[in-house]
Design an enzyme around this catalytic site. Structure first.
Site, PDB file in Angstrom:
ATOM      1  N   GLU A 158       0.823  -1.204   0.000  1.00 32.04           N
ATOM      2  CA  GLU A 158       0.000   0.000   0.000  1.00 32.04           C
ATOM      3  C   GLU A 158       0.869   1.270   0.000  1.00 32.04           C
ATOM      4  O   GLU A 158       0.650   2.203   0.774  1.00 32.04           O
ATOM      5  CB  GLU A 158      -0.964   0.001   1.191  1.00 32.04           C
ATOM      6  N   GLU A 234      -6.494  -7.576  -0.464  1.00 33.55           N
ATOM      7  CA  GLU A 234      -6.952  -7.611   0.920  1.00 33.55           C
ATOM      8  C   GLU A 234      -8.450  -7.345   0.909  1.00 33.55           C
ATOM      9  O   GLU A 234      -8.882  -6.196   0.779  1.00 33.55           O
ATOM     10  CB  GLU A 234      -6.248  -6.564   1.793  1.00 33.55           C
TER      11      GLU A 234
END
Length: 587
Positions: A158, A234
């Protein structure tokens, strides 16, 4: 050997399209003797793949250390996944977030003067290269191209939520390939246009992270990944808890519906978390978005496989959804049975900073040091200084993170970072002021990653600046000698209240190999060990009311229970209860 590739529309395994249905299990959050059980349960939910982060500081708690044994045996975990018939995705960071201490970045590295954080800075990059050279050969020999389970490896994590240094990402790619990683590499970012643009590279496959509105979020991803398979790296099935907050439980129907929508679109998925596990010891991280909020010990996460490995309602709902798109095994894992219930008297006590077996050497300073300066990267550090009746009050610039204060051994106050405390009233007396400082977890997300811990100065009283300090760490990696030192203390009535900070010890006999749930009702704040294994932190602030005791820790005959109580307890008794209590919810 089988080959895994990214096709124009699908992931391809041996040339055939495959929909990856994966779930996250972090080996470092699970007792190694339970890895096989958790992997089997994941397969029974219908998963064909498991994913794990690699926590750098779990392998390198100190500079120059690279541990790949015991609970850090990544190779064994991947071999067990393969034995269960599961593929694997590995996400070595170097930053992982994961509500893990410091996001996995070692505190010893970030304490170096001038070091960069998640960017192209030589000291940082050299350390990352050493880390990847230590762990990636374990992954390389287990790639699907070499007959192993590993399909893909992630680059960073991320990154678009933190920076935009494309050169840094390319350095990581080069380091990863240099260690023999041949399988596809990918990045993941939140399903946000700006983050996906910043966090990826044109030459790497982009994936997204989200937990709802699957069709909408996949459309955002498609704008940045115009060809190839879509994947939610995710899929947030639940959420984590912070001390002083509430326990998060997912809306089962909503989560199952979002998963169905995702799989129906042909996308691949990695459920975060399939099984959360536990933040044993001092390993939990923290968030700070204006208020410091450390993560609790349980990382149950509301996941389909509970902290103790039992299936939850979400397990059965997700299994049914997966069965619409792929075969699922006929077998089901066993439901939780009641755990042994018993009371334990802790009839030995020892003042925490009188425990010579774990109190490190005292070091003198001519200024107020951080614990990073003292090279204590986690846990607790005792600070001492001399005060006089004229001092009146001690003012610190900042407390990181929790302080129990005593004057000549008498409790005088508690300071906590989450409340913004930094002023300690002092009695009108001469004496030795002791501040026992607890690092409650390093920030794992955002701009405060890498900040030092301990007490930040200057420290002032009404009369002067306090510059003369002494510090000593509590060395708690191995408490064998400590447990013996506490046992050698005189008998104490367990019904008598406990004044902290103090170690309390007792023994219990129970069913060996069985999971237990420890309740510390009436206790304040501290840590617990069973037979030398640190279960983690407890705190009356909640929401968590029990600590998970993995069955492999409980042996035949006498078992040692050791508690470090920082504040105080109504009595020195603990109880094992039949089921976990993770606290109140918003409902």
């Amino acid at each position: 050997m089988p080959a895994f590739a990214i096709g124009d529309e699908d992931f391809l395994l041996d040339g055939a399209p495959v929909q990856v249905v994966s779930g996250a299990l972090h080996y470092f959050r699970i007792h190694p003797d339970q890895w096989a059980d958790r992997l089997r349960t994941a397969r029974l939910m219908g998963l064909n793949t498991v994913e794990t982060y690699v926590a750098w500081n779990a392998h390198s708690p100190r500079r120059g250390v690279m541990d790949l044994t015991g609970r850090a045996d990544l190779g064994r975990f991947l071999d067990l996944a393969a034995a269960e018939g599961l593929h694997a995705i590995v996400r070595p960071g170097p930053f992982i977030c994961a509500e893990w201490d410091g996001g996995g970045l070692p505190a010893w590295l970030l304490a170096a003067e001038g070091v960069g954080v998640r960017r192209s800075e030589p000291t940082y990059l050299a350390a990352v290269e050493d880390f990847l050279a230590g762990v990636l050969p374990v992954v390389a020999e287990r790639q699907v191209t070499r007959g192993g389970p590993v399909l893909m490896v992630q680059v960073e994590n991320e990154y678009g939520a933190y920076g935009d240094d494309a050169g840094y990402l390319r350095e990581l790619v080069a380091m990863t390939r240099a260690q023999g990683i041949e399988v596809p590499l990918f990045t993941c970012d939140q399903a946000d246009d700006a983050m996906l643009a910043r966090g990826g590279l044109p030459e790497l496959h982009r994936t997204a992270t989200f937990g709802s509105r699957s069709t909408e979020r996949l459309a955002v991803l498609r704008r940045h990944q115009p060809t190839g398979p879509l994947m939610c790296a995710e899929f947030w099935a639940g959420w984590f808890d912070a001390w002083g907050g509430h326990h998060h439980l997912p809306d089962v129907d909503r989560a199952a519906g979002d998963l169905d929508e995702l799989l129906a679109a042909g996308a691949s998925v990695n459920i975060y978390m399939a099984h959360g596990g536990t933040n044993f010891g001092f390993t939990n991280g923290a968030n700070d978005k204006g208020v410091y909020a450390p993560t609790v010990t349980s990382y149950d996460y509301g996941a389909p496989i509970a902290e103790d490995g039992s299936p939850t309602p979400l397990f059965h709902a997700f299994r049914e959804v997966v069965s619409r798109y792929a075969p699922v095994p006929a077998d089901l894992p066993p439901e939780r049975r009641p755990a042994p219930a018993l009371d334990v008297a802790l009839d030995r006590r020892l003042d925490a900073t009188s425990a010579t077996s774990v109190l490190g050497p005292w070091k003198e300073w001519d200024h107020l040091p951080t614990t990073d300066e003292a090279e204590q990267w986690t846990g607790l550090v005792a600070y001492r200084t001399d005060v006089t009746a004229d001092d009146g009050v001690l003012v610190l610039d900042e407390v990181r993170d929790h302080v129990v204060a005593r004057l000549d051994g008498r409790p005088i106050g508690v300071l906590d970072r989450s409340r913004g405390d930094r002023v300690l009233p002092l009695p009108a007396a001469d004496g030795v002021l002791e501040l026992l400082v607890e690092d409650q977890g390093r920030v794992n997300y955002g701009p405060r990653i890498g900040e030092p811990k301990g007490l930040l100065g200057p420290a002032r009283t009404t009369a002067r600046e306090v510059t003369s300090w002494r510090t000593a760490p509590l060395l708690l990696d191995d408490v064998t000698a400590l447990a013996e030192e506490v046992r050698e203390q005189p008998d104490q009535d367990p019904a008598a209240p406990v004044a902290g900070p103090a170690f309390c010890a007792g023994t219990f006999a129970s069913e060996p190999g069985a999971d237990h749930f420890l309740a510390l009702t009436g206790w304040g704040k501290g840590l617990v060990w069973v037979n030398g294994w640190c279960l983690g932190r407890y705190w009356s602030a909640g929401p968590t009311r029990t600590l998970y005791v993995p069955g492999p820790l409980v042996r035949e005959g006498a078992n040692d229970l050791l508690v470090l109580e920082l504040h105080g307890a109504a009595q020195a008794r603990a109880g094992f209860v039949a089921a976990p209590d993770l606290g109140h919810t918003e409902d």
